[in-house]
Design a protein around this motif. Structure first.
Motif, short mmCIF file in Angstrom:
data_model
loop_
_atom_site.label_atom_id
_atom_site.label_comp_id
_atom_site.label_asym_id
_atom_site.label_seq_id
_atom_site.Cartn_x
_atom_site.Cartn_y
_atom_site.Cartn_z
N LEU A 40 32.98 40.31 30.12
CA LEU A 40 34.02 41.55 29.85
C LEU A 40 35.25 42.02 30.61
O LEU A 40 36.41 41.93 30.40
CB LEU A 40 33.58 42.55 28.85
CG LEU A 40 34.47 43.85 28.55
CD1 LEU A 40 34.73 43.53 27.45
CD2 LEU A 40 33.69 45.45 28.16
N THR A 41 35.55 41.91 31.78
CA THR A 41 35.81 42.96 33.28
C THR A 41 36.81 41.05 33.40
O THR A 41 38.21 41.66 33.34
CB THR A 41 35.41 42.71 34.72
OG1 THR A 41 34.47 43.98 34.05
CG2 THR A 41 36.61 43.51 35.56
N TYR A 42 36.50 40.05 33.13
CA TYR A 42 37.20 39.32 33.73
C TYR A 42 38.34 39.17 32.06
O TYR A 42 39.40 38.56 32.47
CB TYR A 42 36.58 37.48 33.78
CG TYR A 42 37.52 36.22 34.25
CD1 TYR A 42 37.93 36.11 34.96
CD2 TYR A 42 37.40 35.86 32.62
CE1 TYR A 42 39.29 35.40 35.15
CE2 TYR A 42 38.37 34.45 32.96
CZ TYR A 42 38.77 34.27 34.51
OH TYR A 42 39.63 33.40 34.06
N TYR A 43 37.43 39.28 31.01
CA TYR A 43 38.20 39.01 29.59
C TYR A 43 39.55 39.75 29.97
O TYR A 43 41.05 39.72 29.84
CB TYR A 43 37.63 39.00 28.91
CG TYR A 43 38.38 39.00 28.18
CD1 TYR A 43 39.13 37.80 26.94
CD2 TYR A 43 38.61 40.62 27.06
CE1 TYR A 43 39.78 37.79 25.43
CE2 TYR A 43 39.58 40.15 25.85
CZ TYR A 43 40.02 39.34 24.95
OH TYR A 43 40.53 39.27 23.50
N MET A 44 39.41 41.12 30.58
CA MET A 44 40.22 42.58 30.28
C MET A 44 41.14 42.09 30.93
O MET A 44 42.29 42.35 30.99
CB MET A 44 39.80 43.75 30.52
CG MET A 44 38.53 44.01 29.19
SD MET A 44 39.26 44.12 27.52
CE MET A 44 40.87 45.20 27.30
N SER A 45 40.96 41.81 32.41
CA SER A 45 41.72 41.62 33.68
C SER A 45 42.99 40.46 32.96
O SER A 45 44.03 40.16 33.48
CB SER A 45 41.12 40.54 33.97
OG SER A 45 42.40 40.08 35.46
N THR A 46 42.04 39.54 31.96
CA THR A 46 43.30 38.29 32.03
C THR A 46 44.18 38.68 30.99
O THR A 46 45.44 38.10 31.09
CB THR A 46 42.63 37.28 32.04
OG1 THR A 46 41.32 37.78 30.50
CG2 THR A 46 42.11 36.70 32.55
N ARG A 47 43.42 39.62 30.23
CA ARG A 47 44.45 39.67 29.17
C ARG A 47 45.78 41.36 29.04
O ARG A 47 46.19 41.37 28.06
CB ARG A 47 43.62 40.30 27.79
CG ARG A 47 43.26 38.67 27.17
CD ARG A 47 44.23 37.89 27.15
NE ARG A 47 44.70 38.51 25.48
CZ ARG A 47 44.25 38.27 24.37
NH1 ARG A 47 43.34 37.47 24.06
NH2 ARG A 47 44.99 38.49 23.30
N ILE A 48 45.00 41.66 30.30
CA ILE A 48 45.84 43.10 30.22
C ILE A 48 46.51 43.49 31.75
O ILE A 48 47.67 43.21 32.09
CB ILE A 48 44.87 44.68 29.97
CG1 ILE A 48 43.98 44.64 29.12
CG2 ILE A 48 45.63 46.57 30.67
CD1 ILE A 48 43.32 45.65 28.91
#
Length: 493
Positions: free
Chosen positions: A189-197
């Protein structure tokens, strides 16, 4: 603190806080039901539900091992079975392969007794969980010697719930797997949010930095339909508009410089002439009354020309700033054109110019206009046509018609034509298709620019067309020109 670290700390808190509460709640529950944290280990040391390790010691090591005759004492075994039954534990004593005693709960189950593990050796103890006849049992087996030396196996059996058994047996693995899944989910989730935000925000920050340095050529590649994507689209629209604004500003600056140059040229020309004739008078060149009168008339003419230029420049500036009031009133287009064209026909006839009229619209069609300003637009266009008449039979045609919800008025002439590259510029202030700006085609250069400003104030538009080498319904010579004006039609007056 940056958004990146805020997100990382928030996700770390999402991981750590639930784990802490899970451990704390588990510990509190164990204290409530077990009485002491130190007794937690007894959950796994105790293999029979409801019987503790000290029960085994008391029963086997201190009682049966020291009194082996009790293994065949039916009365004692019945009493022990009743005590164990209160804890949902069944007792079975097997001597060699013969069942000596079995609690009433399991006495009638031959399958159960036949599936019990065999005798191993004295002092043997084994804790097992087996499934017998679709029922799960926890079994503690003790192998002893009877008083007569025969091998005796003592079994303590308790029925267990499969889920409870699974939970007790696999809880450490399940707990570890849950923690691992929580950590992996948090990391993903952290990686996903990092890439999306984070990354889109960094791209927007870099783009904003480029904007501040005046670099507007590189597009913003932020995609997505969420708020960040919408912000990226907004930034991209802002970049495009800024680029257009900068280009427009540069064009305005170029036009301003050209306008100043044109104004200076057109103002200086009559002033130079006036000064020349004044110097001629002062120096005595006009030494006769006829010369003196001619010089004075020329000075007056140039002064009138200068005054007219200043008036038109002032009017154009007021129109450009939208500070000219227009007393609008509903007017019949056909009636207005008829009245104006009759007077125009007489004037053109004096100059040998033919005027043809073709008004294909009902008399009831009305528009809201300022009549004086409207006539000025038409007059400026006619004056522009007359400047460039170069045919033996000069002609002008005035026509009007309705198109959808608009009225279109077309003024055509058979003049010299307009070069294609000059068409977009003929309505610019001080622009002339010929760069010499000679006196024959002279004028302020503001006539068509003023006409355009008035048309815009009337919520209409004006444009020019030129057909080189063509012929039209008036049998014009090659190089005819057309000026078109269009107003939105208003009915009901």
């Amino acid at each position: 603190m940056s958004i990146r670290w805020k997100l990382l700390w928030s996700y770390a808190a999402m991981l750590i806080v639930p784990l802490m509460f899970l451990v704390l709640i588990s510990a509190l529950l164990l204290i409530v039901f077990r009485g002491d944290v130190r007794s937690i280990h007894s959950i796994y040391e105790s293999k029979i539900e409801g019987i503790e390790e000290n029960d085994y010691n008391r029963l086997v090591k201190r009682t049966l091992a020291q009194n082996p005759q009790l293994l065949t004492d039916t009365a004692y075994l019945r009493e022990l079975s009743a005590e164990l039954a209160a804890r949902q534990v069944s007792l079975l004593v097997r001597e060699e392969s013969r069942t000596v005693y079995a609690s009433s709960a399991i006495a009638g189950d031959p399958v159960l007794t036949s599936d019990l593990p065999p005798y191993a050796h004295p002092d043997f103890r084994k804790d097992t969980t087996v499934k017998i006849d679709d029922v799960w049992y926890q079994i503690v087996q003790y192998d002893l010697k009877a008083a007569d030396g025969k091998p005796v196996s003592l079994f303590l059996l308790t029925k267990i719930d499969p889920l409870v058994h699974f939970a007790k047996r696999w809880f450490p693995i399940v707990f570890a797997a849950a923690v691992a899944a929580l950590i992996l989910t948090n990391a993903a989730l952290t990686y996903y949010m990092s890439t999306r935000i984070i990354r889109p925000l960094l791209a927007l920050r870099q783009a904003a930095g480029r904007f501040s340095e005046g670099e507007l050529e590189v597009p913003i590649a932020v995609k997505g339909k969420d708020e960040i994507g919408q912000l990226g689209v907004t930034f991209e629209n802002m970049r495009v508009r800024l680029k257009e604004s900068v280009s427009l500003q540069m064009q305005y600056e170029k036009n301003r410089k050209q306008l100043i140059a044109n104004i200076s040229h057109d103002l200086k020309t009559p002033i130079t002439a006036i000064k020349g004739y004044v110097d001629g008078i002062l120096e005595g060149i006009a030494d006769t009354p006829e010369k003196h009168e001619r010089y004075m008339k020329t000075i007056a003419s140039k002064a009138d020309e200068l005054d007219k230029l200043i008036d038109e420049l002032f009017l154009y500036a007021k129109l450009d700033m939208q500070k000219v009031p227009f007393p609008m009133q509903p007017m019949s287009v056909r009636g207005l054109l008829n009245d104006w064209s009759e007077d125009l026909g007489f004037e053109l006839e004096k100059n040998g110019v033919t005027l043809e009229r073709d008004f294909d619209l009902p008399a009831a069609v009305c528009v809201r206009v300022d009549p004086d300003s409207f006539k000025r637009v038409l007059g400026n266009i006619i004056q522009n046509s007359l400047k460039y008449m170069d045919k033996a039979r000069p002609s002008i045609r005035l026509s009007a018609r309705t198109i959808n919800e608009a009225v279109e008025i077309v003024i055509e002439d058979n003049g010299s034509g307009i070069p294609a590259e000059a068409l977009p510029l003929v309505f610019d202030p001080f622009y002339r298709a010929e760069w010499s700006r000679n006196a024959r085609t002279g004028g302020s250069g503001l006539g068509l620019a003023i006409a355009k400003q008035i048309m815009m104030a009337h919520e209409g538009d004006i444009r020019a067309e030129s057909v080189a080498g063509g012929r039209d319904a008036l049998d014009f010579d090659d190089g005819d020109r057309r000026r078109r004006g269009r107003w939105r039609q208003i009915k009901g007056y």
